[in-house]
Structures are given as C-alpha cells and as structure tokens.
Enzyme design. Structure first.
Site, mmCIF file in Angstrom:
data_model
loop_
_atom_site.group_PDB
_atom_site.id
_atom_site.type_symbol
_atom_site.label_atom_id
_atom_site.label_comp_id
_atom_site.label_asym_id
_atom_site.label_seq_id
_atom_site.Cartn_x
_atom_site.Cartn_y
_atom_site.Cartn_z
ATOM 1 N N CYS A 12 0.853 -1.186 0.000
ATOM 2 C CA CYS A 12 0.000 0.000 0.000
ATOM 3 C C CYS A 12 0.892 1.240 0.000
ATOM 4 O O CYS A 12 2.119 1.144 0.067
ATOM 5 C CB CYS A 12 -0.895 -0.004 1.233
ATOM 6 S SG CYS A 12 0.045 0.052 2.789
ATOM 7 N N HIS A 74 4.052 1.613 11.697
ATOM 8 C CA HIS A 74 2.928 1.393 12.612
ATOM 9 C C HIS A 74 2.749 2.511 13.627
ATOM 10 O O HIS A 74 1.745 2.533 14.338
ATOM 11 C CB HIS A 74 3.124 0.065 13.352
ATOM 12 C CG HIS A 74 3.404 -1.077 12.437
ATOM 13 N ND1 HIS A 74 4.668 -1.613 12.271
ATOM 14 C CD2 HIS A 74 2.601 -1.761 11.595
ATOM 15 C CE1 HIS A 74 4.617 -2.588 11.380
ATOM 16 N NE2 HIS A 74 3.389 -2.703 10.956
ATOM 17 N N HIS A 124 -0.661 -5.368 19.214
ATOM 18 C CA HIS A 124 -0.203 -4.951 17.890
ATOM 19 C C HIS A 124 0.510 -3.603 18.009
ATOM 20 O O HIS A 124 0.100 -2.729 18.765
ATOM 21 C CB HIS A 124 -1.401 -4.842 16.935
ATOM 22 C CG HIS A 124 -1.021 -4.639 15.501
ATOM 23 N ND1 HIS A 124 -0.695 -3.400 14.992
ATOM 24 C CD2 HIS A 124 -0.895 -5.503 14.476
ATOM 25 C CE1 HIS A 124 -0.394 -3.521 13.708
ATOM 26 N NE2 HIS A 124 -0.512 -4.798 13.364
ATOM 27 N N GLU A 126 0.639 -1.013 16.176
ATOM 28 C CA GLU A 126 -0.189 0.166 15.907
ATOM 29 C C GLU A 126 -1.078 0.494 17.100
ATOM 30 O O GLU A 126 -1.236 1.667 17.472
ATOM 31 C CB GLU A 126 -1.046 -0.073 14.663
ATOM 32 C CG GLU A 126 -1.927 1.113 14.315
ATOM 33 C CD GLU A 126 -2.885 0.840 13.175
ATOM 34 O OE1 GLU A 126 -3.983 1.426 13.172
ATOM 35 O OE2 GLU A 126 -2.538 0.044 12.270
ATOM 36 N N THR A 164 -6.140 0.364 11.821
ATOM 37 C CA THR A 164 -6.329 0.559 10.373
ATOM 38 C C THR A 164 -6.369 -0.735 9.572
ATOM 39 O O THR A 164 -6.800 -0.729 8.421
ATOM 40 C CB THR A 164 -5.203 1.442 9.791
ATOM 41 O OG1 THR A 164 -3.947 0.774 9.938
ATOM 42 C CG2 THR A 164 -5.162 2.797 10.467
ATOM 43 N N CYS A 194 -7.894 1.344 6.739
ATOM 44 C CA CYS A 194 -7.124 1.821 5.588
ATOM 45 C C CYS A 194 -7.776 1.426 4.273
ATOM 46 O O CYS A 194 -8.318 0.318 4.134
ATOM 47 C CB CYS A 194 -5.722 1.211 5.716
ATOM 48 S SG CYS A 194 -4.773 1.130 4.218
ATOM 49 N N SER A 222 1.462 -10.173 10.370
ATOM 50 C CA SER A 222 0.845 -9.096 9.593
ATOM 51 C C SER A 222 -0.665 -9.163 9.764
ATOM 52 O O SER A 222 -1.320 -10.083 9.257
ATOM 53 C CB SER A 222 1.216 -9.226 8.110
ATOM 54 O OG SER A 222 0.397 -8.388 7.309
ATOM 55 N N SER A 266 1.803 -5.473 3.259
ATOM 56 C CA SER A 266 3.225 -5.370 3.584
ATOM 57 C C SER A 266 4.071 -6.410 2.851
ATOM 58 O O SER A 266 5.264 -6.543 3.131
ATOM 59 C CB SER A 266 3.426 -5.503 5.101
ATOM 60 O OG SER A 266 2.735 -6.627 5.604
#
Length: 313
Positions: A12, A74, A124, A126, A164, A194, A222, A266
């Site tokens: 992305c 992240h 995570h 993020e 996201t 996202c 991921s 990713s």
C-alpha cells in the site's frame, strides 16, 4: 491449473513510503541505522534490510546515543518519542499517514474529555502507539463480547476509533454493538480502516468463490494479511498464509483447478512472482489478472528525510 491474480494486492502507499524512507536513509546516512520494531510486518522485507546492516530493536536502550533511528510504519507513542529525544537520537518518522490520522483523532477526543473505545488487537504495534497518545482515556476492545463488558458513567461522552488493518466485517460487528449499547457514540469523520486493507479484502471476497484454493502472501504477524486468509477461510475455501514459494505444499492442490493468489499490504511483489513461477513450473499454470479496483494513492517522504535530501544538494 489456472491462477487468478488479485489486483489490488501487495504494498500500500504507507508501506511503499516506509520502505522508500529506509532505502533513502541507508543511501544518505549509510546502513548503520536503527529501526524501532519491524519497518513493516514482513519477513522478506525485514531480512533484506537486516542483510544490508540495518538493526531492528524493540527497546530504545539498545540504540547508541546520537544514532539514526527510524520509526516504523505502525507509529509510536509520545512517551517513546520523548525517550528517543532524551538519548539524542536522530529520528526519522516513517509512520503511515493513515495511522497518524488515528493518533490525532485520539488526541482530539481525549482533549474533549471523551471515553475512547479503540477497536483493535491487543499487543499490535499500531494499537500500542495509538493507546500511548491518551492511555487514561482509551479502552481497547476486540470483539462484540468485549463491548458488553464496557461500563461508563451515565452521561459520559464516548467515541470509537479502529486499528487501520482490521477486517471490515468484523470491525462493523463491533461498531454495531457499540451503537446498540451507546446510541450517542461519536466516530471519526472518515473511517479509520485503511483504503488498501478494504480494497484487498474486497478483492478476496469477490474472487474467492471462483477458486478452489487461496494463497495469501504475507507474514504471520501481519494483521492485514491474516485478515485476507480469514476472509477466504470464512467463505469455505482452503486458505494458506505464507511468506514465500518455499512454503507451498503440493498436497494443497490435489483436485484443485483454480488458485487465487493475493498479498497483504506489507508483502513485496517479488514473493508473489516467485509463487507464480513455482506454480507455472510445477503445474503448467496460466495466470489471469483480476482487477477489482484501481489504486493511485501516494504519500510523500517524511520531513526529516526531505531535509537530509536537501542537504545533499
């Protein structure tokens, strides 16, 4: 065998930016660069940078005073930024702008004295960074059942945010329960999940019914890649999340005529190409690209890196 190759797939805009950021930092500053956590959650990418001399750390105390430190895509908490500053680290912020958006929303809601419900996966990177923006105001939930356990004082202002990289359908299930329990709950002006996560999930949901087996290129840590595999499995399709062609097992394709290949946000295209080459060589497979949606999003490199680039001129 016929391969349906999902499009969009793979990198992305945020991952592209983060990887270009590290590539440029290596070019300008040399490979003695430290990265807080994995630059993106992908084994191939991390091993490639490690081979160039980059050091990935989970503790800033492992970074020498005054060294170059790059924050991963992240995002990180304000506390960690302060720690980096106290060690005089020369930081480059490769946080995805869409993650930064969630951080800013958390700060805004907290300043307005909201109780913030963050929908995400505990542990995570993020989520850790987002919760660090307003730890006393944010409560993490993962499921609709978690929502049932929430208790806020009468008259409380409540808002929700999301990680996201969640499954859109699973996030919506939690959001629906939140709205049932707290009808006046506030949300961001624009959803947090996202665009790339949404698009890749839509592609799998659209194409999986036409196939016998689904291969998702991506690493086990991921989040967005795991969601792709889960969506396919939820549709009754044998689904395999793999890092590369060497993980492919012939037993997966017994009686299978059509294989869907996609990649998490990713996962680099090179691992997709290697898997296709393997199936072409072993099964004389043909490839048909299936485009569900076009993407043209791009993010500019962070200011700190643009300053370094300008200093070269």
């Amino acid at each position: 065998m016929k391969i349906l190759l999902a499009n969009p797939r793979g990198f992305c805009a945020g991952v592209n930016m983060a990887i270009e950021c590290l590539d440029e930092a290596i070019r300008i500053c040399g490979p003695e660069i430290y990265v807080y956590h994995e630059i993106v959650h992908n084994k191939y990418v991390v091993e490639n940078f490690t081979a160039q001399g980059v050091t990935f750390v989970n503790d800033l105390d492992e970074v020498p005073h005054g060294a170059f430190l790059l924050y991963s895509a992240h995002g990180v908490s304000p506390e960690l930024r302060e720690h980096a500053s106290s060690r005089n680290l020369r930081t480059i912020d490769a946080t995805c702008p869409l993650v930064t958006k969630v951080h800013l929303e958390a700060v805004r809601f907290a300043k307005q004295h909201y109780n913030i419900v963050l929908i995400g996966h505990e542990g995570h990177d993020e989520v850790i960074g987002t919760m660090g923006e307003a730890p006393e105001s944010i409560t993490l939930v993962e499921t609709a059942e978690d929502v049932d356990q929430l208790e806020f004082p009468p008259g409380s202002k409540i808002a929700y945010l999301t990680q996201t990289t969640l499954s859109v359908s699973e996030a919506n299930t939690v959001i629906e329960r939140l709205r049932e329990r707290f009808p006046h709950i506030e949300s961001p002006p624009k959803e947090d999940i996202c665009y790339a996560t949404t698009n890749r999930q839509e592609a799998v949901a659209t194409l999986a019914p036409q196939t016998d087996v689904v291969l998702v290129l991506g690493s086990q840590n991921s989040s967005n890649s795991k969601r792709l595999a889960e969506i396919a499995a939820g549709m009754g399709k044998p689904s395999h999340l793999i890092d590369g062609a060497d993980e492919i097992a012939p037993s997966w394709f017994t009686g299978s005529e059509t294989v869907l290949i996609t990649a998490g946000a990713s996962a680099p295209e090179v691992v997709v190409e290697q898997c296709i080459d393997r199936l072409v060589a072993d099964y004389d497979a043909t490839v048909e690209v299936m485009t569900i949606r076009e993407e043209n999003v791009q993010f500019q490199l962070p200011k700190e890196l643009r300053v370094l680039q300008a200093a070269e001129r």
